[in-house]
Design a protein around this motif. Structure first.
Motif, PDB file in Angstrom:
ATOM      1  N   GLY A 101       0.725  -1.043  -0.113  1.00 17.09           N
ATOM      2  CA  GLY A 101       0.009   0.093  -0.133  1.00 17.09           C
ATOM      3  C   GLY A 101       0.795   1.250  -0.002  1.00 17.09           C
ATOM      4  N   PHE A 102       2.027   1.056   0.195  1.00 15.92           N
ATOM      5  CA  PHE A 102       2.992   2.276   0.046  1.00 15.92           C
ATOM      6  C   PHE A 102       3.943   2.250  -1.146  1.00 15.92           C
ATOM      7  CE2 PHE A 102       1.720   1.795   4.425  1.00 15.92           C
ATOM      8  CZ  PHE A 102       1.304   3.121   4.937  1.00 15.92           C
ATOM      9  N   CYS A 103       4.214   3.667  -1.590  1.00 19.54           N
ATOM     10  CA  CYS A 103       5.292   3.636  -2.888  1.00 19.54           C
ATOM     11  C   CYS A 103       6.494   3.392  -2.376  1.00 19.54           C
ATOM     12  CB  CYS A 103       5.116   5.218  -3.345  1.00 19.54           C
ATOM     13  SG  CYS A 103       5.962   5.207  -5.133  1.00 19.54           S
ATOM     14  N   LYS A 104       7.375   2.447  -3.477  1.00 21.30           N
ATOM     15  CA  LYS A 104       8.797   2.452  -3.157  1.00 21.30           C
ATOM     16  C   LYS A 104       9.527   3.430  -3.636  1.00 21.30           C
ATOM     17  CE  LYS A 104       8.169  -1.477  -5.351  1.00 21.30           C
ATOM     18  NZ  LYS A 104       8.608  -2.839  -6.068  1.00 21.30           N
ATOM     19  N   ASN A 105       9.099   4.395  -4.559  1.00 24.20           N
ATOM     20  CA  ASN A 105       9.832   5.122  -5.342  1.00 24.20           C
ATOM     21  C   ASN A 105       9.684   6.536  -5.190  1.00 24.20           C
ATOM     22  OD1 ASN A 105      10.564   2.938  -6.727  1.00 24.20           O
ATOM     23  ND2 ASN A 105       8.811   2.928  -8.183  1.00 24.20           N
TER      24      ASN A 105
END
Length: 247
Positions: A101-105
């Motif tokens: 649910g969270f962006c890696k970038n």
């Protein structure tokens, strides 16, 4: 908040962010001209002209092919995934840039719902041009419909700088307000001040390093200082004094 309202707020942010960059380029250009003319006043008044070399930053916009999108974090002002094929923003948690649910970038590793599809991409290029004082002044006079002496011309540029600061500040405040309105149904707050919003934009510039990013960062810093001055002193800011402090 309805999905339609959420997408409206995201669209407003996505529209305003490149507008702010474009206005920053205008601000930088006018400040450079004004500083150059002030420093060479004696030469201009003696010879009637001055040739200056200017690196202009041009903003471009390119539409993506049908069915391809950029996954953009509207909080970080950052492109997190090129050529994403997930069309529905409500399914962005399935983008390969997301994990749990969270962006890696993106810079702040934001939740997926802060991301939006963009069907176009903005770019920036630097163009080296040579122009004369008389050329710039004549173009300005034609646009305004007036004939100006040297000091009058600089006074007008000073007013333009003030107006650009005010316009930029209003757009950054709108971005902040949209982000905070998006957050109303969430537990973790986003932004508390205009300064927070500007800091996020500065961080995005440092991460992407697009042409002209160093000058945009300087303009962002000046805008942040300007916002502090107007917050501390509600009366009209003396832009000439401020201009001197940023030389």
């Amino acid at each position: 908040m309805t999905p339609e309202k959420r997408e409206e707020l995201k669209s407003d942010i996505a529209r305003l962010q490149p507008e702010v960059k474009d206005e920053l380029a205008k601000l930088d250009k006018i400040k450079f001209q004004m500083r150059t003319f002030e420093e060479n006043k004696d030469v201009i008044l003696l010879h009637g002209n001055l040739t200056v070399a200017i690196d202009e930053i041009i903003q471009t916009k390119t539409d993506l092919p049908a069915g391809k999108y950029l996954t953009s974090c509207i909080h970080c002002s950052f492109i997190c995934h090129d050529e994403c094929r997930i069309e529905d923003n409500d399914r962005k948690q399935n983008c390969i840039a997301m994990k749990d649910g969270f962006c890696k970038n993106c810079i702040n590793k934001c939740e997926w719902w802060l991301h939006k599809n963009i069907s176009y991409i903005y770019g920036y290029k630097s163009i080296h041009v040579t122009k004369s004082y008389q050329e710039l002044k004549s173009s300005y006079e034609h646009e305004k419909g007036v004939i100006l002496y040297f000091d009058e011309y600089l006074d007008n540029l000073t007013k333009d700088i003030e107006e650009l600061f005010q316009l930029l500040l209003s757009k950054v405040k709108k971005i902040r307000d949209c982000k905070n309105e998006l957050q109303r149904t969430r537990e973790v707050p986003l932004l508390k001040s205009v300064g927070d919003t500007i800091d996020d934009m500065i961080n995005a510039e440092r991460r992407t390093e697009e042409p002209g990013f160093e000058r945009r960062i300087e303009m962002y810093k000046e805008l942040k200082e300007y916002s502090n001055m107007t917050r501390i002193r509600p009366c009209k800011t003396n832009i000439k004094t401020m201009h001197e402090s940023f030389k």
